[in-house]
Design a protein around this motif. Sequence first.
Motif, PDB file in Angstrom:
ATOM      1  N   MET A   1       0.627  -1.220   0.067  1.00 44.02           N
ATOM      2  CA  MET A   1       0.039   0.130  -0.108  1.00 44.02           C
ATOM      3  C   MET A   1       1.125   0.984  -0.006  1.00 44.02           C
ATOM      4  O   MET A   1       1.436   1.430   0.528  1.00 44.02           O
ATOM      5  N   SER A   2       0.559   2.132  -0.896  1.00 41.50           N
ATOM      6  CA  SER A   2       1.991   2.978  -0.662  1.00 41.50           C
ATOM      7  C   SER A   2       1.108   4.574  -0.122  1.00 41.50           C
ATOM      8  O   SER A   2       0.054   4.765   0.060  1.00 41.50           O
ATOM      9  N   ARG A   3       1.833   5.233   0.102  1.00 32.31           N
ATOM     10  CA  ARG A   3       1.867   6.140   1.950  1.00 32.31           C
ATOM     11  C   ARG A   3       2.254   7.499   1.581  1.00 32.31           C
ATOM     12  O   ARG A   3       3.091   7.311   0.985  1.00 32.31           O
ATOM     13  N   LEU A   4       2.276   8.622   2.083  1.00 35.35           N
ATOM     14  CA  LEU A   4       2.534   9.434   1.731  1.00 35.35           C
ATOM     15  C   LEU A   4       4.126   9.578   2.729  1.00 35.35           C
ATOM     16  O   LEU A   4       4.285   9.069   4.006  1.00 35.35           O
TER      17      LEU A   4
ATOM     18  N   LYS B   1       8.405   3.237   7.178  1.00 35.54           N
ATOM     19  CA  LYS B   1       9.409   3.022   5.807  1.00 35.54           C
ATOM     20  C   LYS B   1       9.363   2.237   5.198  1.00 35.54           C
ATOM     21  O   LYS B   1       8.790   1.598   4.747  1.00 35.54           O
ATOM     22  N   ALA B   2       9.368   2.775   4.288  1.00 34.86           N
ATOM     23  CA  ALA B   2       9.351   2.078   2.397  1.00 34.86           C
ATOM     24  C   ALA B   2      10.525   1.222   2.215  1.00 34.86           C
ATOM     25  O   ALA B   2      11.628   1.331   2.231  1.00 34.86           O
TER      26      ALA B   2
ATOM     27  N   ILE C   1       0.212  14.640  -1.836  1.00 34.01           N
ATOM     28  CA  ILE C   1       0.657  13.915  -2.827  1.00 34.01           C
ATOM     29  C   ILE C   1       1.156  13.214  -3.708  1.00 34.01           C
ATOM     30  O   ILE C   1       1.443  11.934  -4.395  1.00 34.01           O
ATOM     31  N   PHE C   2       2.741  13.049  -3.106  1.00 29.69           N
ATOM     32  CA  PHE C   2       3.735  12.159  -3.746  1.00 29.69           C
ATOM     33  C   PHE C   2       3.839  10.528  -2.538  1.00 29.69           C
ATOM     34  O   PHE C   2       4.233  10.821  -1.054  1.00 29.69           O
ATOM     35  N   LYS C   3       3.622  10.203  -2.910  1.00 27.54           N
ATOM     36  CA  LYS C   3       3.466   8.677  -2.313  1.00 27.54           C
ATOM     37  C   LYS C   3       4.772   7.588  -2.223  1.00 27.54           C
ATOM     38  O   LYS C   3       5.045   7.247  -3.660  1.00 27.54           O
ATOM     39  N   GLY C   4       4.754   6.861  -1.456  1.00 32.30           N
ATOM     40  CA  GLY C   4       6.458   5.375  -1.469  1.00 32.30           C
ATOM     41  C   GLY C   4       5.022   4.561  -1.214  1.00 32.30           C
ATOM     42  O   GLY C   4       4.572   4.281  -0.640  1.00 32.30           O
ATOM     43  N   THR C   5       5.688   3.502  -1.328  1.00 35.51           N
ATOM     44  CA  THR C   5       5.569   2.376  -1.558  1.00 35.51           C
ATOM     45  C   THR C   5       6.635   1.223  -0.401  1.00 35.51           C
ATOM     46  O   THR C   5       7.986   1.433  -0.461  1.00 35.51           O
TER      47      THR C   5
END
Length: 144
Positions: free
Chosen positions: A1-4, A82-83, A140-144
């Motif tokens: 799941m992507s998060r900010l 932590k991505a 808007i900017f997300k990471g996984t």
Amino acid sequence: MSRLILIEGDKAIFLPSFTPALVLPRPGELKGSGPATLNGKKLCVEGDEGKVSVANCSYVIPGYSIPGKGTLKIAALGDDQKAKKTKTGDKAVLLKGTTFTATFEVQNPAKQPPKGPGPPILDSTPTYTGKGMFKTTNKIFKGT
């Protein structure tokens, strides 16, 4: 799941309950050290959480009516903060996620007034454990 993704200037919000201590927290500010930026602000990467320190926070515990003071720090990130894939400069980026583990390090112990003549009784616990969360300005900017 992507998060900010967290960026420089985002806040670490500490919850007041460090059972049995009750801390009057102030937010900590993240300093980003990743090479990538968003709107001119560096991304926060693994290790940046360890630089968050909020000194001179008051606290009380049951039975000790004279408040003490100490420092709030982030002890450990939550699994979702932590991505696992998103990196910058070979380091994982930090994500908003849910909650992190926090510590409250006592510098000036809370005190219990003495029952008779003599000095007050000091709180003997050097650290307390609690929780906190991140607040980000990135929407808007997300990471996984």
